[in-house]
Design a protein around this motif. Structure first.
Motif, mmCIF file in Angstrom:
data_model
loop_
_atom_site.group_PDB
_atom_site.id
_atom_site.type_symbol
_atom_site.label_atom_id
_atom_site.label_comp_id
_atom_site.label_asym_id
_atom_site.label_seq_id
_atom_site.Cartn_x
_atom_site.Cartn_y
_atom_site.Cartn_z
ATOM 1 N N GLN A 6 1.036 -1.281 -0.159
ATOM 2 C CA GLN A 6 -0.101 -0.153 -0.102
ATOM 3 C C GLN A 6 0.790 1.429 0.255
ATOM 4 O OE1 GLN A 6 -3.329 -0.087 -0.194
ATOM 5 N NE2 GLN A 6 -2.881 -2.197 -0.639
ATOM 6 N N PRO A 7 0.244 2.539 -0.502
ATOM 7 C CA PRO A 7 1.335 3.661 -0.865
ATOM 8 C C PRO A 7 0.994 3.997 0.597
ATOM 9 C CG PRO A 7 -1.123 4.308 -1.449
ATOM 10 C CD PRO A 7 -0.915 2.202 -1.646
ATOM 11 N N ILE A 8 1.785 4.937 1.162
ATOM 12 C CA ILE A 8 2.178 5.976 2.380
ATOM 13 C C ILE A 8 1.500 6.823 1.605
ATOM 14 C CG2 ILE A 8 3.404 7.312 3.112
ATOM 15 C CD1 ILE A 8 5.952 6.159 2.533
ATOM 16 N N ARG A 9 0.259 7.189 3.049
ATOM 17 C CA ARG A 9 -0.862 7.454 2.437
ATOM 18 C C ARG A 9 -0.265 9.588 3.225
ATOM 19 N NH1 ARG A 9 -6.116 6.646 2.502
ATOM 20 N NH2 ARG A 9 -6.896 7.847 3.990
ATOM 21 N N GLN A 53 -7.025 9.516 8.586
ATOM 22 C CA GLN A 53 -6.158 9.055 9.103
ATOM 23 C C GLN A 53 -5.202 8.395 8.836
ATOM 24 O OE1 GLN A 53 -6.823 7.811 12.704
ATOM 25 N NE2 GLN A 53 -8.278 9.261 12.536
ATOM 26 N N PRO A 54 -4.800 9.618 7.656
ATOM 27 C CA PRO A 54 -3.266 9.506 6.844
ATOM 28 C C PRO A 54 -2.268 8.431 7.505
ATOM 29 C CG PRO A 54 -3.514 11.685 7.570
ATOM 30 C CD PRO A 54 -4.560 11.743 8.357
ATOM 31 N N MET A 75 -3.866 17.328 16.410
ATOM 32 C CA MET A 75 -4.237 15.833 15.421
ATOM 33 C C MET A 75 -3.380 14.976 16.383
ATOM 34 S SD MET A 75 -2.472 16.743 11.631
ATOM 35 C CE MET A 75 -3.620 18.753 10.763
ATOM 36 N N LYS A 76 -2.530 14.649 16.870
ATOM 37 C CA LYS A 76 -2.217 13.795 18.117
ATOM 38 C C LYS A 76 -2.982 12.678 18.794
ATOM 39 C CE LYS A 76 1.318 12.262 17.647
ATOM 40 N NZ LYS A 76 2.029 11.382 16.961
ATOM 41 N N GLN A 77 -3.825 13.888 19.136
ATOM 42 C CA GLN A 77 -5.475 13.204 19.789
ATOM 43 C C GLN A 77 -6.308 12.934 18.737
ATOM 44 O OE1 GLN A 77 -7.794 15.741 22.109
ATOM 45 N NE2 GLN A 77 -5.579 17.277 22.789
ATOM 46 N N ASP A 78 -6.443 12.544 17.723
ATOM 47 C CA ASP A 78 -7.071 12.287 17.134
ATOM 48 C C ASP A 78 -6.414 10.874 15.920
ATOM 49 O OD1 ASP A 78 -9.549 13.544 18.079
ATOM 50 O OD2 ASP A 78 -9.374 15.198 16.429
ATOM 51 N N CYS A 79 -5.617 11.688 15.982
ATOM 52 C CA CYS A 79 -4.235 10.515 14.666
ATOM 53 C C CYS A 79 -2.772 10.329 15.233
ATOM 54 C CB CYS A 79 -4.010 11.592 13.583
ATOM 55 S SG CYS A 79 -5.428 12.107 12.712
ATOM 56 N N PRO A 80 -3.419 9.506 16.389
ATOM 57 C CA PRO A 80 -1.681 9.084 17.366
ATOM 58 C C PRO A 80 -1.242 8.469 16.513
ATOM 59 C CG PRO A 80 -4.426 8.027 17.759
ATOM 60 C CD PRO A 80 -4.378 8.557 17.049
ATOM 61 N N GLU A 81 -1.906 8.001 15.497
ATOM 62 C CA GLU A 81 -0.535 6.709 15.312
ATOM 63 C C GLU A 81 0.108 7.374 13.390
ATOM 64 O OE1 GLU A 81 0.800 3.588 15.718
ATOM 65 O OE2 GLU A 81 -0.552 3.685 17.582
ATOM 66 N N ALA A 82 -0.651 8.841 13.846
ATOM 67 C CA ALA A 82 0.126 9.287 12.222
ATOM 68 C C ALA A 82 1.743 9.836 12.998
ATOM 69 C CB ALA A 82 -0.656 10.194 12.081
ATOM 70 N N ALA A 83 3.039 10.154 11.753
ATOM 71 C CA ALA A 83 3.868 10.269 11.437
ATOM 72 C C ALA A 83 3.423 12.297 11.309
ATOM 73 C CB ALA A 83 4.689 10.135 10.951
ATOM 74 N N ALA A 120 12.685 11.425 3.771
ATOM 75 C CA ALA A 120 12.135 11.687 5.060
ATOM 76 C C ALA A 120 10.514 11.041 5.684
ATOM 77 C CB ALA A 120 12.753 13.118 5.790
ATOM 78 N N ILE A 121 9.775 11.347 3.974
ATOM 79 C CA ILE A 121 8.371 10.962 4.365
ATOM 80 C C ILE A 121 8.908 9.060 4.849
ATOM 81 C CG2 ILE A 121 6.307 11.164 3.252
ATOM 82 C CD1 ILE A 121 6.869 12.876 1.594
ATOM 83 N N ARG A 122 9.390 8.572 3.972
ATOM 84 C CA ARG A 122 9.439 6.967 3.895
ATOM 85 C C ARG A 122 10.730 7.074 5.391
ATOM 86 N NH1 ARG A 122 12.996 7.153 -0.781
ATOM 87 N NH2 ARG A 122 11.639 7.594 -2.702
ATOM 88 N N ARG A 123 11.282 7.768 5.869
ATOM 89 C CA ARG A 123 11.718 7.997 7.259
ATOM 90 C C ARG A 123 10.273 7.460 8.070
ATOM 91 N NH1 ARG A 123 16.724 10.737 7.564
ATOM 92 N NH2 ARG A 123 16.337 10.061 10.004
ATOM 93 N N ALA A 124 10.005 9.007 8.113
ATOM 94 C CA ALA A 124 8.801 8.596 8.772
ATOM 95 C C ALA A 124 7.970 7.570 8.761
ATOM 96 C CB ALA A 124 7.910 10.250 8.946
ATOM 97 N N ALA A 125 7.422 7.606 8.357
ATOM 98 C CA ALA A 125 6.094 6.017 7.679
ATOM 99 C C ALA A 125 6.542 5.439 8.890
ATOM 100 C CB ALA A 125 5.618 6.713 6.425
#
Length: 219
Positions: A6-9, A53-54, A75-83, A120-125
């Protein structure tokens, strides 16, 4: 984020439409990324993040109305898994420190080159911390200039010996994969340990854990 087909959203939150358009066009040229949404301010960004939920949010620091840091915290409260990665023109060490303490997964400067941004996006994901090379020295200098204090015994006593090892690794900016390799653990086990460290120390992200460790001279 584990490797999948799956692509990085990615969600873009920036008040400059031309800049968003440029980033969107760049990412759309690579099948491994999918720009799932955009927002021109913090309020809309929070709504879009909650809906979509990106995996990664590229968030401007200075926006009219709600600031980037305020947006980040909510945003961290609603999307804790997002980088959530700050993408800004500010090279001020204070802005960097504030963003990381608020839970940002990274801090990049807008004059960044294309290849570095994609990496950087790859690493953050993948759960890594991404800080622009030009800012790394400023972060270290800021932390060293502050008054370091011993972490309260009650805080560190909450951690098991293994969790302290994990915290030391986070202070060095290591990814879960790197920690697993160095400590001879399964990556899934490392992820659980990291979650436990964050929960026990009441921190929002691995970046905050790294800052905590450095500030308390645990590195």
């Amino acid at each position: 984020m584990e490797t999948t087909d799956q692509p990085i959203r990615v969600l873009l939150v920036d008040d400059h439409s031309l800049f968003r358009s440029g980033i969107r066009s760049l990412l759309q040229r690579h099948a491994e990324f999918a720009v799932v949404g955009e927002a021109a301010d913090g309020v809309e960004g929070i709504k879009r993040a909650r809906q979509l939920q990106p995996d990664v949010v590229l968030l401007d620091l200075n926006m009219p109305g709600m600031s980037g840091v305020e947006t980040l915290q909510l945003m961290k409260q609603d999307c804790p898994e997002a980088a959530i990665v700050m993408l800004t023109v500010s090279e001020e060490a204070q802005d960097l420190g504030t963003a990381l303490r608020a839970g940002a997964s990274g801090y990049l400067i807008k004059n960044i080159d294309t290849d570095y941004l994609l990496r950087a996006i790859r690493r953050a994901a993948a759960g890594e911390t991404v800080v622009a090379e030009a800012m790394t020295g400023k972060l270290v200098a800021q932390l060293q200039a502050g008054t370091a204090a011993e972490a309260p015994a009650s805080e560190l006593d909450k951690l098991t010996p293994r969790e302290r090892e994990i915290l030391d690794c986070l202070a060095r900016g290591e990814s879960n994969k790197s920690i697993a390799r160095n400590l001879d653990l399964a990556e899934s086990t490392v992820k659980i340990h990291v979650q436990n460290v964050l929960k026990k120390l009441k921190l929002a992200s691995r970046v905050q854990a790294a800052v905590f460790a450095v500030e308390h001279r645990m590195k």
